[in-house]
Design a protein around this motif. Sequence first.
Motif, mmCIF file in Angstrom:
data_model
loop_
_atom_site.group_PDB
_atom_site.id
_atom_site.type_symbol
_atom_site.label_atom_id
_atom_site.label_comp_id
_atom_site.label_asym_id
_atom_site.label_seq_id
_atom_site.Cartn_x
_atom_site.Cartn_y
_atom_site.Cartn_z
ATOM 1 N N VAL A 36 38.656 48.091 40.990
ATOM 2 C CA VAL A 36 40.080 48.430 41.100
ATOM 3 C C VAL A 36 40.965 47.198 40.982
ATOM 4 O O VAL A 36 42.146 47.304 40.638
ATOM 5 C CB VAL A 36 40.372 49.160 42.429
ATOM 6 N N SER A 37 40.411 46.016 41.268
ATOM 7 C CA SER A 37 41.231 44.808 41.190
ATOM 8 C C SER A 37 41.620 44.472 39.759
ATOM 9 O O SER A 37 42.552 43.708 39.529
ATOM 10 C CB SER A 37 40.471 43.636 41.812
ATOM 11 N N LYS A 38 40.906 45.046 38.796
ATOM 12 C CA LYS A 38 41.192 44.769 37.388
ATOM 13 C C LYS A 38 42.034 45.847 36.727
ATOM 14 O O LYS A 38 42.290 45.780 35.520
ATOM 15 C CB LYS A 38 39.869 44.599 36.635
ATOM 16 N N LEU A 39 42.461 46.840 37.500
ATOM 17 C CA LEU A 39 43.275 47.918 36.930
ATOM 18 C C LEU A 39 44.731 47.506 36.864
ATOM 19 O O LEU A 39 45.282 46.956 37.828
ATOM 20 C CB LEU A 39 43.135 49.195 37.769
ATOM 21 N N ASP A 40 45.353 47.776 35.730
ATOM 22 C CA ASP A 40 46.761 47.462 35.550
ATOM 23 C C ASP A 40 47.581 48.667 35.996
ATOM 24 O O ASP A 40 47.964 49.519 35.195
ATOM 25 C CB ASP A 40 47.041 47.132 34.082
ATOM 26 N N VAL A 41 47.811 48.751 37.317
ATOM 27 C CA VAL A 41 48.498 49.901 37.899
ATOM 28 C C VAL A 41 49.665 49.408 38.742
ATOM 29 O O VAL A 41 49.516 48.457 39.537
ATOM 30 C CB VAL A 41 47.537 50.733 38.788
ATOM 31 N N GLN A 42 50.819 50.024 38.542
ATOM 32 C CA GLN A 42 51.970 49.697 39.371
ATOM 33 C C GLN A 42 51.873 50.491 40.677
ATOM 34 O O GLN A 42 51.764 51.711 40.667
ATOM 35 C CB GLN A 42 53.268 50.072 38.638
ATOM 36 N N GLY A 43 51.929 49.805 41.821
ATOM 37 C CA GLY A 43 51.809 50.493 43.094
ATOM 38 C C GLY A 43 50.356 50.708 43.463
ATOM 39 O O GLY A 43 49.447 50.019 43.003
ATOM 40 N N ARG A 44 50.129 51.705 44.302
ATOM 41 C CA ARG A 44 48.794 51.952 44.830
ATOM 42 C C ARG A 44 47.900 52.633 43.802
ATOM 43 O O ARG A 44 48.332 53.514 43.056
ATOM 44 C CB ARG A 44 48.905 52.819 46.083
ATOM 45 N N VAL A 45 46.647 52.224 43.738
ATOM 46 C CA VAL A 45 45.667 52.847 42.854
ATOM 47 C C VAL A 45 45.285 54.200 43.436
ATOM 48 O O VAL A 45 44.889 54.307 44.600
ATOM 49 C CB VAL A 45 44.409 51.969 42.699
ATOM 50 N N MET A 46 45.395 55.250 42.598
ATOM 51 C CA MET A 46 45.073 56.602 43.024
ATOM 52 C C MET A 46 43.827 57.095 42.291
ATOM 53 O O MET A 46 43.317 56.439 41.374
ATOM 54 C CB MET A 46 46.261 57.546 42.775
#
Length: 443
Positions: free
Chosen positions: A185-195
């Motif tokens: 999940v640390s490599k996901l380009d997501v704004q805000g919380r990872v869902m």
Amino acid sequence: MALEILMPKLGLTMTEGTIEEWKFKEGDAVKKGDVLFSVATDKLTNDVEAEADGILLKILLPEGETASCKAVIGYIGQAGEVVPTAGENKIEAPEETRSDNIGIQAEKTDTRAPGAPVLASPAAKKLAKEKGIDLVSIPGTGPKGRITLEDVEAYLAKPQPAEGEAGQKTSPMAAKLAAELGVDVSKLDVQGRVMKADVLAAAAPAAAAPAQGSNDLPPVKVNPLRRSIAANMSASWATSPRVTYTHPVDVTAMKDLRAKLKDGLKEQGIKLTYNHIIMKVVAKALTEFPDINASFAGNMLTRHIHVNMGLAVAKGDGLIVPNVKSCEEKSLAEIAKETEALIEATRFGKIAMEDMTGGTFTISSLGPYGITNFSPIINQPELAILGVCDMVDTPVVRDGQIVIRSMMNLCLTADHRVIDGVMASKFLKRICELLENPYLLLT
């Protein structure tokens, strides 16, 4: 107020339906009586009409997805009308995908189709909205996994969601899913919380391709018809102690009979096949063996007054068995006309439910495919099924001479709880006698 579009209940046995096609897009104007969508059940595909004029405001159940009967799958209304949000609509997973075990309610959200709702009480929704919490991350302990106010309060009392190496906030459900799917999940380009949806999207490319060194493509969900066939065949296999008896029959006389009758019937617009003659013969034989034209349940044998003769018909990658009612009372021409109409309706998806229920005996023909022997599975709650094989020119002895005759195997699978070997053998012998001497049909 927007009008709910419900998954229809099209028969007493229907529990769920699958959307085959939406005929309109969101935002399209529809009129009462327009075909709004088509729905597939375990046996039929039906067109469903709109119940009111208006705009198709929202589609909640995409094509190819399944929902329980009476679930809300969309909304019709007037332009500008507000429809319930995803957390307020009512689609529920089919019964077979739900569990009554409260301890695993948190996993229910994993089985939702994209955009499907989370069941929650109004108080739970209000508190979650105030605190900025996504309901999908909260395990529900209420009926059918419904999220209660206490569930939200318990969630708020827990430590904050975990963070990745880069400080990425992750919902508990997403963290659990990421661990299972091997997503960092640390490599996901997501704004805000990872869902959860972010994790599934990241895992999708890897899931779409076969694993290195594997020869397997990704599994696909079978259609409702195939699921129904699988369930019915498994139930039949578990219910009936079955035995298959094979008997050869000389069909030279049957072929001669068809040759003499087919042209006259063709002038009347009736197509006569060998199956029609076999249906007529078997119907007559069944009237002489009432224990075979019967059903068995709870140690009670129910003999049926009429022979409702089913004929297995291929439809797509499955089989449907419509039946000719009171076959023993009908002429050969009537059987042929009614059977061909049922076959056409089946293949074009226009067969009615009453044409597929109430059968008392089934014939399955694989002769056109060159099959010379097979063991058909009984169509419950019937007690027997007759497999019809290919007609093969075969050298046989007649009056001390070797001659070539057209021979065919008949394969009777019978429920040994009621039909023992002697009864099955006598029944098959009578069918063969009638086919080899079709004039006996006149007696």
